[in-house]
Design an enzyme around this catalytic site. Structure first.
Site, mmCIF file in Angstrom:
data_model
loop_
_atom_site.group_PDB
_atom_site.id
_atom_site.type_symbol
_atom_site.label_atom_id
_atom_site.label_comp_id
_atom_site.label_asym_id
_atom_site.label_seq_id
_atom_site.Cartn_x
_atom_site.Cartn_y
_atom_site.Cartn_z
ATOM 1 N N GLU A 9 -3.700 -9.764 3.699
ATOM 2 C CA GLU A 9 -4.472 -9.534 4.804
ATOM 3 C C GLU A 9 -5.436 -10.230 5.054
ATOM 4 O OE1 GLU A 9 -3.382 -7.210 2.587
ATOM 5 O OE2 GLU A 9 -2.837 -5.126 3.389
ATOM 6 N N GLU B 163 1.002 -1.316 0.088
ATOM 7 C CA GLU B 163 0.063 0.049 0.155
ATOM 8 C C GLU B 163 0.946 1.233 0.135
ATOM 9 O OE1 GLU B 163 -2.236 -1.748 3.470
ATOM 10 O OE2 GLU B 163 -3.918 -0.866 2.170
HETATM 11 N N1 3HC Z 1 4.353 -7.784 11.533
HETATM 12 C C1 3HC Z 1 5.134 -8.138 12.526
HETATM 13 N N2 3HC Z 1 6.281 -9.182 12.380
HETATM 14 C C2 3HC Z 1 6.263 -9.627 11.194
HETATM 15 C C3 3HC Z 1 5.379 -9.411 10.127
HETATM 16 C C4 3HC Z 1 4.686 -8.492 10.314
HETATM 17 N N3 3HC Z 1 3.848 -8.003 9.215
HETATM 18 N N4 3HC Z 1 5.796 -10.110 9.114
HETATM 19 C C5 3HC Z 1 6.861 -11.096 9.540
HETATM 20 N N5 3HC Z 1 7.131 -10.808 10.615
HETATM 21 C C6 3HC Z 1 8.087 -11.315 11.905
HETATM 22 C C7 3HC Z 1 7.837 -12.713 11.951
HETATM 23 O O1 3HC Z 1 6.986 -12.965 13.130
HETATM 24 C C8 3HC Z 1 9.284 -13.490 12.306
HETATM 25 O O2 3HC Z 1 9.573 -12.774 13.505
HETATM 26 P P1 3HC Z 1 10.594 -13.887 14.493
HETATM 27 O O3 3HC Z 1 11.907 -13.881 13.557
HETATM 28 O O4 3HC Z 1 10.695 -13.152 15.962
HETATM 29 O O5 3HC Z 1 9.744 -14.849 14.582
HETATM 30 C C9 3HC Z 1 10.144 -12.515 11.200
HETATM 31 O O6 3HC Z 1 9.422 -11.425 10.938
HETATM 32 C C10 3HC Z 1 10.704 -13.213 9.916
HETATM 33 O O7 3HC Z 1 9.382 -13.769 9.419
HETATM 34 P P2 3HC Z 1 9.311 -15.012 8.740
HETATM 35 O O8 3HC Z 1 9.834 -16.206 9.664
HETATM 36 O O9 3HC Z 1 7.712 -15.261 8.452
HETATM 37 O O10 3HC Z 1 10.285 -15.092 7.590
HETATM 38 P P3 3HC Z 1 10.303 -15.571 6.175
HETATM 39 O O11 3HC Z 1 11.312 -15.166 5.546
HETATM 40 O O12 3HC Z 1 9.781 -17.065 6.115
HETATM 41 O O13 3HC Z 1 9.096 -14.838 5.388
HETATM 42 C C11 3HC Z 1 7.377 -13.027 5.034
HETATM 43 C C12 3HC Z 1 8.765 -13.417 5.272
HETATM 44 C C13 3HC Z 1 7.040 -13.897 3.516
HETATM 45 C C14 3HC Z 1 7.276 -11.561 4.798
HETATM 46 C C15 3HC Z 1 6.468 -13.504 6.174
HETATM 47 O O14 3HC Z 1 7.154 -13.077 7.184
HETATM 48 C C16 3HC Z 1 4.844 -13.112 6.023
HETATM 49 O O15 3HC Z 1 4.396 -13.431 5.139
HETATM 50 N N6 3HC Z 1 4.846 -11.817 6.723
HETATM 51 C C17 3HC Z 1 3.314 -11.521 6.736
HETATM 52 C C18 3HC Z 1 3.075 -10.484 5.713
HETATM 53 C C19 3HC Z 1 1.995 -10.042 5.898
HETATM 54 O O16 3HC Z 1 0.762 -10.706 6.444
HETATM 55 N N7 3HC Z 1 1.525 -8.691 5.596
HETATM 56 C C20 3HC Z 1 0.371 -7.926 6.018
HETATM 57 C C21 3HC Z 1 0.333 -7.470 7.238
HETATM 58 S S1 3HC Z 1 -1.319 -6.854 7.466
HETATM 59 C C22 3HC Z 1 -1.083 -5.269 6.855
HETATM 60 O O17 3HC Z 1 -0.090 -4.842 6.217
HETATM 61 C C23 3HC Z 1 -2.433 -4.417 7.312
HETATM 62 C C24 3HC Z 1 -2.210 -3.084 6.283
HETATM 63 O O18 3HC Z 1 -3.103 -3.538 5.160
HETATM 64 C C25 3HC Z 1 -2.753 -1.919 6.916
#
Ligand code: 3HC
Length: 697
Positions: free
Chosen positions: A125, A105
Site C-alpha cells: 500500500e 488482510e
Molecule cells: N487492482 C486492480 N488491478 C490490478 C491490481 C489491483 N490491486 N493488481 C494488478 N492489477 C492488474 C494490472 O493492472 C494488470 O492489468 P492489465 O493486464 O490490464 O494491464 C494485471 O492485473 C496483471 O498485473 P501485472 O501486469 O502487474 O502482473 P504481474 O504478474 O507482473 O504482477 C502483481 C502481479 C505482483 C500482483 C502486481 O500486479 C502487483 O504488484 N499488483 C499490485 C499489488 C498491490 O499493490 N496490492 C495492494 C492494493 S491496495 C489495497 O489492497 C488496499 C487495502 O489495504 C484496502
C-alpha cells in the site's frame, strides 16, 4: 452467488474459491461473493469449517485499485474481514502466489493461514500512497509485533513465506496441492478440537510493550523526512493498535486510510502503477511473430555497453561483446568481472552464478562473431559516422531477420538503418546508464520498422526487467526532449536573474532527484555545446538563445567528469559545490545583453520548469512521438528522477489544471515567445472539460 467466488463442500469443508483473474483483486463482486459464501457455510449444518483460496495464479493480490476514488459498493473490505473473523466455524486462508494488501488482510482475518512454499505476502500500500485499510495495521502487529510488521508495511516489499519474518503469520507451509492440503489442515483442526482463533484477540505481538514502543519511536524518526504522507500514518496506526481497543484501532485506521486514499499523492502513485502497465502494451505486439532471441550481441564495451551486457546476463541470455581491439575488450571484460565480484562479495550474487554469467559472455574484436546473434545492440559513441559504420559492418554478418538496435540519442535512426539491407529490422533504444540499473527503456520505432522487430526488442526488454515505452518516429526521445525543455526554461531564468544553484535547489525541493544543471554537469556539457554550434552553423535558431553553457565550455568547464561545470567537483565536494566564478560569468553574460537581474522565487522556478515540460509533452503527443501522456510520465518518473508521488509531469498538470498551466505558459511569453507558446491541445482539453488523462484511454 456470483461466479467470482465458487462454493463447494468437500469432506465437510466449504471451499470458497475466488475467481477474478488475472490477480483475483478484491473488488465488489469478490467481496459480495465471499460474504455470501461465508454466510452459506455458516448456515450449512454439513459444513464444519471454511477454506478461502484463490483460483488460478494467486491468492488476491490486493483490493481492486480501480475502485479507489469512488464510493465502494457494500460490503466494504474491513467489514467483510470482521465478519470472517467473527465466523463461528474455523476459517482457513490457503495462500499461493502473492497475497498482497487487501488480499493479505483477508488472510489475516481468517483464523488460520497455510501457504505454498513459493507464496509471497506483503503490504505494498505504501507504494500507492495509502496504508493497509482493512485491518492490516491492527492485525499484523498483534501477530508479529511492531518492528517486523512495520518493516513489511513501510518497505512495501513482499516477502517469501518461508522467511523467518513471515513465520508469525503462517501456521503451515505446504508442498502438495493447495486445496487438498487446506482441506486436510481444516479437518486436522477439527480432529484436534480447535475452533475459531480471531486475530483481534491475539496479544502475542504486544508481549514486550517496551520493545513495541521503541520500534514505534525509531520508525517515527525514520519516516519524519519522507515527502509522502502514508508512512507517518502507518506508524501512527500501528502505535494505535497497542494503545486502543481493536474496534477503536480499526476506526483510527479507517480515518487515516480515507484521508490518504483521497490525496493527490495516492492518485498520482496509482496513476504511475497503471501507466507502467499501459506503457508496455505496444500496438505492434498484436499478432506479431517475433524472432526468438537466445543470443544478444552488444557492440561497444563502454559504460552503456557494459550495463547492457550485465542486464542481458542476468536474464540468462548468451552475449557476444564486440570491442574495437584487444586491450579495450580486456578492459571491458575486466570491469564486468569486477562488478560481478563485488556483487558476490556483498552477498548479492552466488559465486556459481557469477561463474556461469562470465561463461556466457563471448568477448570478440571481429564482427563475424555476431553471425548467430538474434538481436544486436550498438552502444558506441554517439557519432553518426561511427554508428553508420557499425551498421554497415553488422549488415554483412548478422543472420537474416536479426534485429539491429542503435542507442543513438541525437541522430536519425532511419538514416542509420539505411546502412543495412533490411531497414525494417532497425530500431532505436533510449536507456540511461548504467543500463542494468535502469527501469525504463524508450523504444524508438521508425515508420518503416516491422512489428516483428519491435515485438522482439520489447520481449528482450521485458526479460531484462525494463518497462518499455514506445517512441514514434526516428529522431526523438521522450525523456531527452522533456529534459531539454526544462533545461531551456531554467537557462532563461538564470539569464534573467536567478542562479543555477537556486534553480537546482528549487527543483530538488519539488522532489526531483536532481536539478537541471546538476544533470547537465553529470551528463557532460561537451555534446550539447557541439550540437548548439552545429545548429548555429545551419542558421540562427528561432527564439531566444542563452549562451551561458557555451561560455562555460569555452572556459573548459565541461561538467562533472572534467572536475568543473556549473559546479566544482573535488575530493572535498564530490557531489559538487557552488562556484563564484560561474556566478561572475553569468553576470557578465547578462550585462553583455543589457539584462537587469530580477530575483525569481522557488515557487516560480518550479512552475516554469513544470510548464515547460508539460508544453513539451503536449508537443510530443501532437507529433506522435509519445503515444499517450502516461507514457511521458513513466519515462520521467523512472528515467529522469521526477517524483513518483507527483505522478509525472502530465499527471501533475492534471492535478493543477491544464488551463492553469496554459495561462502560466502564456504569461511567460515575454521571456521567449517562441518557446513559451502553448500547444493547441490545451484549448481542446479546456473545451471538452478534460485533463490529459482523457488522452490515456
Ligand atoms: N487492482 C486492480 N488491478 C490490478 C491490481 C489491483 N490491486 N493488481 C494488478 N492489477 C492488474 C494490472 O493492472 C494488470 O492489468 P492489465 O493486464 O490490464 O494491464 C494485471 O492485473 C496483471 O498485473 P501485472 O501486469 O502487474 O502482473 P504481474 O504478474 O507482473 O504482477 C502483481 C502481479 C505482483 C500482483 C502486481 O500486479 C502487483 O504488484 N499488483 C499490485 C499489488 C498491490 O499493490 N496490492 C495492494 C492494493 S491496495 C489495497 O489492497 C488496499 C487495502 O489495504 C484496502
Amino acid at each position: 452467488m456470483g461466479e467470482t467466488v465458487g462454493y463447494e463442500v468437500k469432506e465437510g469443508i466449504a471451499v470458497l474459491a475466488i475467481r477474478n483473474p488475472p490477480v483475483n483483486a478484491v473488488g465488489a463482486d469478490v467481496r459480495k461473493g465471499l460474504a455470501e459464501g461465508l454466510r452459506r457455510g455458516i448456515a450449512d449444518p454439513q459444513v464444519a469449517a471454511i477454506v478461502i483460496l484463490g483460483a488460478g495464479r494467486t491468492f488476491p493480490a490486493g483490493s481492486d485499485m480501480r475502485e479507489f476514488g469512488e464510493t465502494p459498493a457494500d460490503p466494504w473490505l474491513p467489514g467483510l474481514c470482521n465478519e470472517i473473523e467473527a465466523c463461528p466455524k474455523p476459517v482457513v486462508a490457503a495462500i499461493h502466489g502473492t497475497a498482497l494488501g487487501g488480499g493479505f488482510e483477508l488472510a489475516l482475518s481468517a483464523h488460520y493461514r497455510i501457504a505454498s512454499e513459493r507464496a509471497r505476502i506483503g503490504f505494498p500500500e505504501v507504494t500507492l500512497g495509502i496504508l493497509p485499510g482493512a485491518g492490516g495495521t491492527q492485525r499484523a502487529p498483534r501477530l508479529a509485533g511492531a518492528a517486523d510488521s512495520l518493516d513489511l508495511m513501510l518497505s512495501g516489499r513482499p516477502i517469501g513465506v518461508t522467511r523467518k519474518e513471515a513465520a508469525p503469520y503462517i501456521d503451515q507451509i505446504v508442498h502438495g496441492d493447495l486445496e487438498t492440503e487446506a482441506i486436510a489442515f481444516a479437518r486436522g483442526l477439527l480432529a484436534q478440537g480447535k475452533g475459531p482463533r480471531p486475530t483481534r484477540d491475539c496479544r502475542k505481538g504486544f508481549d514486550d510493550p517496551a520493545a513495541y514502543q521503541r520500534a514505534i519511536t525509531l520508525r517515527k524518526e525514520v519516516v519524519a523526512d519522507r515527502p509522502d504522507r502514508a508512512p507517518g500514518e502507518i506508524v501512527k496506526c500501528v502505535e494505535a493498535a497497542e494503545l486502543l481497543s481493536f474496534d477503536m484501532g480499526m476506526a483510527f485506521e479507517r480515518a487515516a486510510f480515507e484521508d490518504c486514499v483521497r490525496s493527490d499523492q495516492a492518485a498520482s502513485l496509482r496513476h504511475v502503477f497503471f501507466a507502467e502497465r499501459r506503457a508496455a502494451k505496444f500496438p505492434e505486439l498484436d499478432g506479431a511473430r517475433p524472432r526468438r532471441v537466445a543470443q544478444v550481441g552488444i557492440v561497444g564495451g563502454g559504460t552503456a555497453g557494459r550495463g547492457l551486457v550485465l542486464a542481458c546476463l542476468e536474464a540468462e541470455f548468451d552475449v557476444v561483446l564486440i570491442e574495437r581491439n584487444g586491450p579495450a575488450l580486456r578492459d571491458s571484460l575486466g570491469k564486468i568481472n569486477a562488478y560481478l565480484d563485488r556483487q558476490v562479495a556483498q552477498g548479492r550474487l552466488r559465486g556459481q552464478l557469477r561463474d556461469e554469467r562470465m561463461m556466457r559472455i563471448h568477448g570478440k574484436t571481429d564482427f563475424v562473431a555476431l553471425s548467430e546473434a538474434d538481436l544486436v545492440i550498438e552502444a558506441v559513441a554517439d557519432d553518426l559516422r561511427e554508428k553508420e559504420q557499425v551498421f554497415y559492418q553488422l549488415d554483412a554478418v548478422v543472420p537474416e531477420g536479426a534485429v539491429l538496435v542503435t542507442t543513438t540519442m541525437r541522430h536519425d535512426v532511419s538514416r542509420i538503418a539505411k546502412q543495412t539491407g533490411d531497414p525494417g529490422s532497425v530500431l532505436g533504444l533510449g536507456i540511461g546508464t548504467p543500463a542494468h540499473l535502469q527501469r525504463v527503456a524508450e523504444v524508438i520505432v521508425p515508420s518503416e520498422a516491422s512489428a516483428d522487430a519491435v515485438a522482439a526488442l520489447v520481449g528482450v526488454l521485458r526479460q531484462i526487467r525494463k518497462i518499455p515505452v514506445r517512441v514514434g518516429g526516428a529522431t526523438a526521445h521522450i525523456g531527452r526532449a522533456m529534459a531539454d525543455a526544462c533545461r531551456h526554461a531554467a537557462e532563461l531564468m538564470v539569464e534573467d536573474g536567478t542562479t543555477p544553484y537556486l534553480v537546482d535547489e528549487a527543483m530538488r525541493a519539488y522532489g526531483m532527484a536532481m536539478g537541471p544543471f546538476e544533470r547537465l554537469d553529470r551528463d557532460g556539457l561537451r555534446e550539447d555545446w557541439a550540437l548548439r554550434r552545429a545548429m548555429a552553423e545551419r542558421g540562427a535558431p528561432e527564439g531566444r538563445q542563452v549562451a551561458i553553457l557555451d561560455r562555460l565550455c569555452e572556459a573548459g568547464r565541461f561538467g562533472k567528469a572534467a572536475g568543473k561545470g556549473y559546479y566544482i567537483y573535488d575530493s572535498e565536494s564530490p557531489q559538487g559545490r557552488k562556484d563564484p566564478e560561474v556566478i561572475a560569468l553569468i553576470r557578465a553574460e547578462r550585462e553583455s545583453k543589457g539584462i537587469q537581474a530580477q530575483g525569481i522565487s522557488a515557487d516560480e522556478i518550479q512552475r516554469r520548469c513544470l510548464a515547460a515540460m508539460v508544453n513539451e509533452g503536449a508537443r510530443l503527443l501532437r507529433l506522435g512521438v509519445a503515444r499517450c501522456p502516461s507514457d511521458i510520465d513513466v519515462v520521467m518518473v523512472h528515467g529522469y528522477g521526477f517524483p513518483r508521488w507527483r505522478g509525472g509531469p502530465m499527471k501533475a498538470a492534471d492535478l493543477i489544471g491544464p488551463r492553469i498551466i496554459q495561462r502560466d505558459i502564456e504569461s511567460f511569453a515575454a521571456q521567449d515567445g517562441v518557446f513559451w507558446s502553448p500547444e493547441p491541445v490545451f484549448d481542446s482539453l479546456f473545451k471538452a472539460g478534460q485533463g490529459f488523462d482523457a488522452l490515456n484511454a
